[in-house]
Design an enzyme around this catalytic site. Sequence first.
Site, short mmCIF file in Angstrom:
data_model
loop_
_atom_site.label_atom_id
_atom_site.label_comp_id
_atom_site.label_asym_id
_atom_site.label_seq_id
_atom_site.Cartn_x
_atom_site.Cartn_y
_atom_site.Cartn_z
N GLU A 1 -8.15 4.01 -10.28
CA GLU A 1 -7.07 4.82 -10.85
C GLU A 1 -6.87 4.50 -12.33
O GLU A 1 -6.90 3.33 -12.74
CB GLU A 1 -5.77 4.57 -10.10
CG GLU A 1 -5.80 5.00 -8.64
CD GLU A 1 -4.47 4.75 -7.95
OE1 GLU A 1 -3.46 5.33 -8.38
OE2 GLU A 1 -4.45 3.96 -6.99
N GLU B 1 -5.26 0.70 -11.13
CA GLU B 1 -5.52 -0.02 -9.88
C GLU B 1 -6.88 0.36 -9.33
O GLU B 1 -7.53 1.30 -9.82
CB GLU B 1 -4.43 0.27 -8.84
CG GLU B 1 -3.05 -0.24 -9.21
CD GLU B 1 -2.03 0.00 -8.13
OE1 GLU B 1 -2.40 0.59 -7.08
OE2 GLU B 1 -0.87 -0.37 -8.31
N ASP C 1 -6.63 7.77 -0.76
CA ASP C 1 -5.84 8.87 -0.18
C ASP C 1 -5.92 10.13 -1.03
O ASP C 1 -6.03 11.24 -0.50
CB ASP C 1 -4.39 8.45 0.07
CG ASP C 1 -3.73 7.77 -1.11
OD1 ASP C 1 -4.29 7.77 -2.22
OD2 ASP C 1 -2.61 7.22 -0.92
N THR C 2 -5.89 10.00 -2.35
CA THR C 2 -6.00 11.19 -3.20
C THR C 2 -7.35 11.89 -3.04
O THR C 2 -7.48 13.08 -3.31
CB THR C 2 -5.79 10.84 -4.68
OG1 THR C 2 -6.83 9.96 -5.11
CG2 THR C 2 -4.45 10.18 -4.91
N SER D 1 0.85 -1.19 0.00
CA SER D 1 0.00 0.00 0.00
C SER D 1 0.88 1.24 0.00
O SER D 1 2.06 1.18 0.33
CB SER D 1 -0.93 0.02 1.22
OG SER D 1 -0.18 0.09 2.42
N GLY E 1 2.39 2.87 -2.18
CA GLY E 1 3.58 2.89 -3.01
C GLY E 1 4.76 2.12 -2.45
O GLY E 1 5.85 2.15 -3.04
#
Length: 398
Positions: free
Chosen positions: A263, A276, A283-284, A152, A154
């Site tokens: 995404e 994804e 979060d974004t 998660s 990144g």
Amino acid sequence: MTFTKKILLLGSGELGREFVISAKRLGAYVIACDSYAAAPAMQVADAHEVFSMLDGDKLRAAIAKHQPDLIVPEVEAIRTEILAEVEADGFDVVPSARATQLTMNRDAIRDVAAQELGLTTSRYHYAESFAEVQAAAEDLGLPLVIKPVMSSSGKGQSKVDNADALEDAWNYAVDNMRGDRARVIVEQFIDFDYEITLLTIRTGEGVLFCPPIGHRQERGDYQESWQPAAMSDQALATAQDMARKVVDNLAGDGKGWGLFGVEFFVTKDGEVIFSELSPRPHDTGMVTLIGQNLSEFDLHARAIMGLPIPHIALTAPASASAVILADRDSEQFTFTGIADALAMSEEGAEVDVRIFGKPVTRPFRRMAVALASGGNSDAARALAKQAADTVEISYQEK
């Protein structure tokens, strides 16, 4: 006092914290669970449990103890087979046990998108050894991206530009994976024009969408986001069609209600490529805390509780978020500059700051976020970045 729903929240980070606030405003009783005490969501929940979500026995025991109306995962690293078992016993897993099982692992959700649904994705291979990584690189060519199938924010992800860097990238991915599978996805690097998150809400009345969110990443982790992202009507329609197909598929035999962060990459020639999906607030999407009439957390709470969502609207021409990161390990720290950041607000350009309440810092750990609105995306992004730079983490020596 009676409550509308009893919710068992699995994972209690900053996204869970905002979700708890939204759910409690609608009368829910929330038990926040995480592997450490005083996690952000625990600080605002009604009750909490401390255990690893990967401990199947403790996960099953928490469900049996609390008998929740809704089981709401906030993290990827969960013994999803337990969720499938309890769903079969009649518990309501959000959005479904199938969704949590498939999206916990990048290989599973990628196979659904590419092979079952025929969505456009990058070319990719899976690898469970460095030799398989080398073979994948030969077929795909360089540059490429290597990341764990399970992680998660990144973690473990890196771009590889030359063959000499392949082994380091493989080791980095394995060292930063979650779970117990040493497996990575090796995928073609997409030279995209921009990337977006399309918040997609599956409800009892159908599928809804928020205006697209643009975002920028470093080290595979989001640094800033803005809404709305500029994209053509055709590209947006294509993204919405893909998102609808995949969330409907993930519902399986269940309701599949809830908010999904889907995404996409968009290339310079307008091609939309599925990247994804997270079956939960993204979060974004924290940018929606300042830019929408209903935040992504409000939307998730309403959807899973079966409550109406009359309309989704932007409250400003544009809005943005910028993260505030730690740069070291510490248990003794404070935030400074919050007042100065909030004082940047003016008519038509509002600023807000959200401190997550995490008890310890680590290098690059997300500790807070600055939010801003503005007359256009560039102005909102600049203001959010200025506010984020103004808030500093002050570390105290022991």
